[in-house]
Structures are given as structure tokens and as C-alpha cells.
Design a protein around this motif. Sequence first.
Motif, mmCIF file in Angstrom:
data_model
loop_
_atom_site.group_PDB
_atom_site.id
_atom_site.type_symbol
_atom_site.label_atom_id
_atom_site.label_comp_id
_atom_site.label_asym_id
_atom_site.label_seq_id
_atom_site.Cartn_x
_atom_site.Cartn_y
_atom_site.Cartn_z
ATOM 1 N N ARG A 119 7.298 8.830 5.828
ATOM 2 C CA ARG A 119 6.678 10.137 6.000
ATOM 3 C C ARG A 119 7.663 11.283 5.766
ATOM 4 O O ARG A 119 7.268 12.378 5.358
ATOM 5 C CB ARG A 119 6.087 10.255 7.397
ATOM 6 C CG ARG A 119 4.818 9.426 7.600
ATOM 7 C CD ARG A 119 4.239 9.682 8.969
ATOM 8 N NE ARG A 119 3.053 8.867 9.216
ATOM 9 C CZ ARG A 119 2.375 8.848 10.356
ATOM 10 N NH1 ARG A 119 2.813 9.593 11.379
ATOM 11 N NH2 ARG A 119 1.316 8.091 10.498
ATOM 12 N N HIS A 131 -0.547 7.243 3.596
ATOM 13 C CA HIS A 131 -1.660 7.998 4.168
ATOM 14 C C HIS A 131 -2.969 7.217 4.215
ATOM 15 O O HIS A 131 -3.965 7.753 4.695
ATOM 16 C CB HIS A 131 -1.857 9.296 3.370
ATOM 17 C CG HIS A 131 -0.661 10.188 3.390
ATOM 18 N ND1 HIS A 131 -0.317 10.949 4.481
ATOM 19 C CD2 HIS A 131 0.307 10.415 2.455
ATOM 20 C CE1 HIS A 131 0.793 11.626 4.229
ATOM 21 N NE2 HIS A 131 1.200 11.318 2.995
ATOM 22 N N ASP A 135 -0.992 2.874 6.657
ATOM 23 C CA ASP A 135 -0.094 3.754 7.399
ATOM 24 C C ASP A 135 1.355 3.265 7.331
ATOM 25 O O ASP A 135 2.032 3.094 8.348
ATOM 26 C CB ASP A 135 -0.545 3.860 8.859
ATOM 27 C CG ASP A 135 0.197 4.971 9.597
ATOM 28 O OD1 ASP A 135 0.656 5.917 8.930
ATOM 29 O OD2 ASP A 135 0.343 4.860 10.840
ATOM 30 N N ARG A 137 5.172 3.180 7.162
ATOM 31 C CA ARG A 137 6.269 4.072 7.550
ATOM 32 C C ARG A 137 7.623 3.585 7.022
ATOM 33 O O ARG A 137 8.516 4.392 6.788
ATOM 34 C CB ARG A 137 6.338 4.178 9.082
ATOM 35 C CG ARG A 137 5.106 4.786 9.721
ATOM 36 C CD ARG A 137 4.972 6.259 9.377
ATOM 37 N NE ARG A 137 6.105 7.050 9.853
ATOM 38 C CZ ARG A 137 6.259 7.512 11.108
ATOM 39 N NH1 ARG A 137 5.335 7.239 12.029
ATOM 40 N NH2 ARG A 137 7.318 8.240 11.431
ATOM 41 N N THR A 160 4.678 -0.505 9.812
ATOM 42 C CA THR A 160 3.932 0.682 10.241
ATOM 43 C C THR A 160 4.763 1.568 11.160
ATOM 44 O O THR A 160 4.232 2.525 11.733
ATOM 45 C CB THR A 160 2.640 0.255 10.941
ATOM 46 O OG1 THR A 160 2.966 -0.614 12.036
ATOM 47 C CG2 THR A 160 1.702 -0.454 9.979
#
Length: 458
Positions: A119, A131, A135, A137, A160
Motif C-alpha cells: 500500500r 485493492h 488485499d 500487502r 495480507t
Amino acid sequence: MTGAGYAFHHGDAEAAAAAEQRRLAAVRRYAVPDTPSDGTFDKIASLAARIFDVPMATVAIVDSDRVWFKAAHGLRGIGEIPRDPATGTGPRVCAAAPDEPHCACPLAYDEPYVATDARTDPRTAAGPLVHDDLDVRFYAAAAITTADGHRLGTVNVLDTRPRRPTDDQLAALQDLAALVMDELELRLSALHTVAAERERRADAERLARTLQRTLLPPALPAVPGLHAAAAYHPASVDEIGGDFYDLFPLDDGRWAFFLGDVCGKGAEAAALTSLTRYTLRAAAIYDPDPCTALANLDAVLKGEYQGDTPRFCTAVFGVLDAASDGSFTVTLAGGGHPPTLAVRADGTVEPVSTAGGQLIGLLPDPHFVQATTRLAPGDALLLYTDGLIEARTADGSMLGEEGLARHLTGHAARGADGLLATVHKLFTDLGSGVSDDTALLALSVPPRRTPRAAQENR
């Protein structure tokens, strides 16, 4: 940001396009996309997930318009994703264009590509996997690189939550990518081996067919008042058989014919077949008596293979003598060969037996047996090698001489071609029950034309 053949910097669009075409050619070379799931690659993805303690891992191949997963651990129902139009070459976790200062393409890196927090990482912050429902990360990838420097795809791990991998984990990810490449090389080598073997077999089959044709007459001559037809049914397309036949004129107006089977297969059988065929033809020039022709062949085989492994054959040799009434007197001699079948005009089948005739080229003083029959108008004669009668029927029993005779009963009116068509259908019905080559020679005398039939044909 390096790599053989990769040019991602601004202004190198043509070089980048050319490099991508070379990379895609490498992808095609290894023929991975759209192959079935595979336990080996599934284990590699699972091992990557365990090493990083993450829920998701993939072995991905980057095709022209998609990223295809050879293995996908923790991604149920996802077999491929569209190729990222922004990155041009990488999985859709990234967003930056390849000519920006921080390239978003995992394939552009020699070292593992890592986004500790997707992100906040400018290369990945706008990426679709960050997005969507996954999700993502954390993301790390190691390129699957060929020996000539082309990157086929990546081994990837995803989580995630943000994380910072250790150097040992990243080194292990590179090792797993190298294992994928090693496995692909092994499979490519196996594909080449299989292709080479198929080509070798195809060459052997072509050679066998060509050589087989040289051992048989290209066409049977036209015999006045007689119709002749022949066929050869090989049991194997890549093995040369030893069955043979011939039909040829004699100097005195008569015609001679023979059919037989030499022992063995392959080149040695081909050499013996050639010797046998030309010996019988030469013998008939000096003395066309059937028993004498077989005796001459016996002497030649013993002289040619003296001191070697015995080479022998079975054969039937015959002479056709036309009569003024349109019939033919047929004199036959057999050496260890199955009986010839006379199929009469009324459909009955009679064996013309030469039982007692012995193998040619094997015994010290073999005995050959002679028989005579008459072919009247409407009659036919069938000579065959033992591959036919030794074939197995559906119940596992051997067809045998009696079974063949029963099958041919009632087929005389169809002539030589009709007989061979009947036997061909028999071969088809027997299918895998046929385990040996078979040569066939059919001779028939056309039936007399009645005045009414002649009138109808005018």
C-alpha cells in the motif's frame, strides 16, 4: 535493474519490444502455459509459502496477454490473471510503468523483487491486487530465468499483512525459482527425446515400408484368361516382414507363381526374402517343375548360409497351364506351407493340400509334395501365409485352416478381387488378434458369359 536482453529505460522502446519477443519465444519453447496441474510445481509453491509463513504462493509464467499459474497455493479458483497493461510484463500486483524510475516489473530484476508494504510502496500502491478481495500487502518474487537469460515468469509469495523477509528467505525464493527452471529444462529435454524418438520411429516406418515394397512385385502382370490380385497385410508398420509372392511368365507360354514366408523379421529377413524370390524365378527358367524349383531353393539357402544360423522358409510354387476350354491346370508343390484353397464356382471351398512338404533350407534332405487341381470358369484359388490362420478370434481360439475355409465359403463368384476383399474384412474383424504379417495371392478364372448375359451387356 539488469538482465539479458531487457531494456526498460525511457527511449528504448524498440529494444524492449525486441527483447520481449525473444522472451515470449522462450516461453513458447518450454510449452508450459495451459498444461495440467503438476505435483512438482505445487510442492514448490507450497514450500515457498511455508518458508515465508504466508497464505499464498504461485509459480507464474508471464505470457503475451496473461499471467498463467502453473501452481497456485492458497488461490483457489484462480488459474490465470490478465497481464498488467501498466507494467507490460509483470503480475498484476504492481502499477508503475516499466520506464518509470522505480520499475514495477518483477521480471526486470536480477535480485528478488520485494514490496514489504504494497500500500505504501510507490511501485505497487495502485496495483489491482492491493485493492481487490485479496488485499495483498506483502509481495516478493524471484525470476525463473533460462540459461540464455530469458525470464519466463516468477515464483511469488503474497500476504495480507506487511512483512520484511530475511535474506535467507529471499535466497530460498531464488533457489525455488532455479528449481522450477531445472524442472522445466528436464521436461524440455524429455519432450525433445520423445520428439526425436517419434521421428526415429517415423523414419524407421518409412524405411520399412520402402524396403518392404522392394521385396514384392510392384504390380502383377496380366495373364490372358485369368484375373490375379495380391495383398500384403503387415502386423507392424515399423518392422520388415519376410512374406513374399510373385507371378511371372515362363518361356513355354505357361505362367509360374509362388508365395511363402521366411523365418524372422527385419533386415536379415529382408535379405533372405530377396534371395528366395530371385532364386525361385531363376530356378523356374531352367526347370519350372514345382518340386525341382523348391529343391533348387533349398540348395541355394544351405549354400548361402552354410556355417551360419540356419535360414529357412515355407513356400508354395505353382505352374498355370491354360486349356482351350478356358480352364487352367494348376500344378503346385509345397514345402512346409499351409494348403492352398480352391473356391469353386458353386461357393464350396476345397483345400489343395501339399501336406508332408517340409521346410526349405533347414533339413538335410527335405521332401516336397506336389498336387494338381483344375480351375474352371468361375473358380478361384487363394494362397496365403500362416499369419492369417494363426490369428486369434474373439474367443481367443486360432482361426485355423477350417475357420478360414468356412469364412470363404460362398464367395467364389466375386473372383480374385472379391476374395481379397473378403479376407481384408476378416483382418478388420480379427483386429488385435492378428499378430503376424500375411501375404495373399488370389487367382480366378472369369465365369462363362451366358447368351442371355451377353445379350444384356450389348
